[in-house]
Design an enzyme around this catalytic site. Structure first.
Site: not given
Length: 201
Positions: A126, A101
């Site tokens: 993501h 992330s």
């Protein structure tokens, strides 16, 4: 529940005797900054302060930023990212364990040619996560904001990886895990290394 937040201490012998450092302060002397755990306001402020301090110490000497993080707050992480781009020294990024992330964005945001990962590390990209409760009008405001954030993060990843924006949008639609060699092929890092000597000086 009992938590153990013990920070190891290092004893260093000098001409004047012995001096004790917590391990992170000792690493800072070697221009090493370490992000271990979640990206939040506290951890981001510590990293930013260390980056600014190291720039003031020597603006022409590289900084080594080790990352082992599952990600966390976008606003906190972008503060670190912007500081990395703002300061004069090259920031070498090294993934040890996990850069997921926001952690993966910080890894990719290192100086070009100086982004590394150990071979068994994982990198995950993501889209940003969001959740909000309240009046419909407030939910709409937050939904629009998270879309703006998503667009900004995708553009940053496209810039640092060399992938086109359409590819980034597709590949960040769901959790996308990569091993170190796959992350290199994707453009998130430049080198997979097995020893300190492999880091370019």
């Amino acid at each position: 529940m009992i938590t153990n937040n013990l920070v190891p201490t290092v004893i260093e012998k000098t001409a004047g005797g012995e001096r004790a450092f917590d391990i992170y302060s000792r690493l800072l002397k070697e221009r090493i900054v370490f992000l271990n755990g979640e990206v939040n306001d506290h951890s981001a402020n510590l990293v930013i302060a260390q980056l600014l301090f190291l720039e003031s110490e020597d603006p022409d000497k590289d900084i080594y930023f080790y990352i082992n993080s599952p990600g966390g707050m976008v606003t906190a992480g972008m503060g670190v990212y912007d500081t990395m781009q703002f300061i004069k020294p090259d920031v070498n990024t090294i993934c040890i364990g996990l850069a997921a992330s926001m952690g993966s964005l910080l890894l990719a945001g290192g100086a070009k040619g100086k982004r590394y990962s150990l071979p068994s590390s994982q990198i995950m990209i993501h889209q940003p996560l969001g959740g909000f409760r309240g009046q419909a009008s407030d939910i709409e405001i937050h939904a629009k904001n998270i879309l703006r954030i998503k667009d900004r993060l995708n553009k940053v990843l496209a810039h640092h990886t060399g992938q086109d924006l359409e590819t980034i949008v597709r590949d960040t639609d769901r959790d996308n895990f990569m091993m170190a060699d796959e992350a290199k092929e994707y453009g998130l890092i430049d080198h997979v290394i097995e020893s300190r000597e492999a880091i370019i000086k």
